[in-house]
Design a protein around this motif. Structure first.
Motif, short mmCIF file in Angstrom:
data_model
loop_
_atom_site.label_atom_id
_atom_site.label_comp_id
_atom_site.label_asym_id
_atom_site.label_seq_id
_atom_site.Cartn_x
_atom_site.Cartn_y
_atom_site.Cartn_z
N PHE A 4 23.85 73.39 6.47
CA PHE A 4 24.51 72.20 5.96
C PHE A 4 25.35 72.52 4.73
N LEU A 5 26.33 71.66 4.48
CA LEU A 5 27.08 71.73 3.24
C LEU A 5 26.31 71.00 2.14
N ILE A 6 25.78 69.84 2.51
CA ILE A 6 25.00 69.05 1.56
C ILE A 6 23.95 68.28 2.34
N ARG A 7 22.77 68.12 1.70
CA ARG A 7 21.69 67.38 2.37
C ARG A 7 21.00 66.48 1.35
N ALA A 8 20.87 65.21 1.74
CA ALA A 8 20.14 64.23 0.94
C ALA A 8 18.80 63.99 1.63
N SER A 9 17.72 64.13 0.86
CA SER A 9 16.38 63.91 1.39
C SER A 9 15.68 62.87 0.53
N ALA A 16 20.89 52.67 -14.72
CA ALA A 16 19.71 52.48 -15.58
C ALA A 16 18.45 52.32 -14.74
N ALA A 17 18.63 51.86 -13.51
CA ALA A 17 17.53 51.67 -12.56
C ALA A 17 18.03 52.03 -11.16
N PRO A 18 17.14 52.29 -10.22
CA PRO A 18 17.56 52.59 -8.85
C PRO A 18 18.29 51.40 -8.23
N VAL A 19 19.38 51.69 -7.50
CA VAL A 19 20.10 50.64 -6.79
C VAL A 19 20.30 50.97 -5.31
N ALA A 20 20.04 52.19 -4.90
CA ALA A 20 20.30 52.57 -3.51
C ALA A 20 19.30 53.61 -3.03
N GLY A 21 18.96 53.49 -1.77
CA GLY A 21 18.08 54.47 -1.14
C GLY A 21 16.73 53.87 -0.84
N PRO A 22 15.85 54.65 -0.29
CA PRO A 22 15.98 56.08 0.02
C PRO A 22 16.82 56.31 1.27
N LEU A 23 17.48 57.44 1.30
CA LEU A 23 18.35 57.78 2.40
C LEU A 23 18.25 59.28 2.69
N ASP A 24 18.30 59.61 3.99
CA ASP A 24 18.24 61.00 4.46
C ASP A 24 19.45 61.28 5.34
N PHE A 25 20.16 62.36 5.06
CA PHE A 25 21.23 62.82 5.94
C PHE A 25 21.67 64.21 5.49
N ALA A 26 22.36 64.89 6.38
CA ALA A 26 22.98 66.17 6.05
C ALA A 26 24.40 66.13 6.58
N VAL A 27 25.28 66.87 5.93
CA VAL A 27 26.67 66.97 6.36
C VAL A 27 26.97 68.45 6.62
N HIS A 28 27.52 68.70 7.79
CA HIS A 28 27.88 70.07 8.20
C HIS A 28 29.40 70.20 8.27
N ARG A 29 29.87 71.42 8.31
CA ARG A 29 31.31 71.66 8.48
C ARG A 29 31.77 71.01 9.79
N GLY A 30 32.95 70.40 9.74
CA GLY A 30 33.53 69.77 10.92
C GLY A 30 33.06 68.34 11.14
N GLU A 31 32.14 67.85 10.33
CA GLU A 31 31.64 66.48 10.48
C GLU A 31 32.34 65.51 9.55
N ILE A 32 32.50 64.28 10.01
CA ILE A 32 32.94 63.19 9.15
C ILE A 32 31.85 62.13 9.22
N LEU A 33 31.10 62.01 8.13
CA LEU A 33 29.98 61.08 8.04
C LEU A 33 30.43 59.80 7.36
N GLY A 34 30.15 58.67 7.97
CA GLY A 34 30.44 57.38 7.37
C GLY A 34 29.17 56.77 6.79
N LEU A 35 29.26 56.23 5.58
CA LEU A 35 28.17 55.46 5.00
C LEU A 35 28.57 54.00 5.13
N ALA A 36 27.83 53.24 5.94
CA ALA A 36 28.17 51.85 6.22
C ALA A 36 27.06 50.93 5.77
N GLY A 37 27.43 49.71 5.40
CA GLY A 37 26.46 48.72 4.97
C GLY A 37 27.16 47.59 4.24
#
Length: 192
Positions: A4-9, A16-37
């Motif tokens: 992977f290029l980057i991985r969130a676990s 000041a406080a958490p606002v997002a997550g937890p989230l898991d994903f990895a991004v590899h070369r050649g991928e286009i990952l969309g974060l939707a919500g």
């Protein structure tokens, strides 16, 4: 896929406080990952966590050794009175003018504060897209773009180089569906 290029676990991010997550994903070369919500779900916050722009409260962000990241943020800095041209902006990011659309390449030597909002947005995008980077992070890239700008961006992303990975946050669902190879949903509830 290879490494992977980057991985969130279990990534939990915020200010000041958490606002997002937890989230898991990895991004590899050649991928286009969309974060939707929905609005307020923390998509932009999670994107910022990938390059270190916000606090990580839990989980981790792992990056490939030597990872070069190019990040396009939402919004515009006030450029009135700053004598910076489009060519100079691209030079600052190491981006090339090769492939720049004709409707903008003719204005590349004009000052940034003389460009329309859409022209400036596309030039900011190009400074990110055409920079030497392994991972490109785009936050609401279609904001302020007209139909021609969105079409050019979509086409460019459709032919993106296999050597890069791209993460996109966008409220434009048809754009996300058209350009992303994979979409990760970001929930609307904040972590406890």
């Amino acid at each position: 896929m290879a490494g992977f290029l980057i991985r969130a676990s279990g990534l939990v991010a915020g200010y000041a406080a958490p606002v997002a997550g937890p989230l898991d994903f990895a991004v590899h070369r050649g991928e286009i990952l969309g974060l939707a919500g929905p609005n307020g779900a923390g998509k932009s916050t999670l994107l910022k966590a990938l390059w270190g722009g916000v606090r990580v409260f839990g989980g981790s962000v792992e990056k490939a050794p030597g990872l070069a990241i190019s990040h396009q943020a939402q919004g515009f800095d006030d450029l009135r009175g700053i004598p910076l041209t489009g060519r100079e902006l691209l030079r600052l990011t190491g981006a090339t003018t090769d492939g720049l659309p004709a409707w903008l390449s003719g204005r590349i030597d004009e000052r940034l504060d003389r460009l329309s909002g859409g022209q400036l947005q596309f030039l900011r995008l190009w400074a990110c897209l055409a920079a030497p980077a392994d991972l490109i992070l785009l936050d609401e890239p279609t904001n302020n773009l007209d139909k021609a700008g969105v079409a050019f961006l979509s086409d460019w992303l459709g032919h993106a180089h296999a050597a890069q990975g791209i993460v996109i946050v966008s409220h434009d669902h048809s754009f996300i569906d058209q350009v992303c190879t994979r979409v990760v949903s970001v929930g609307e509830e904040s972590p406890a």
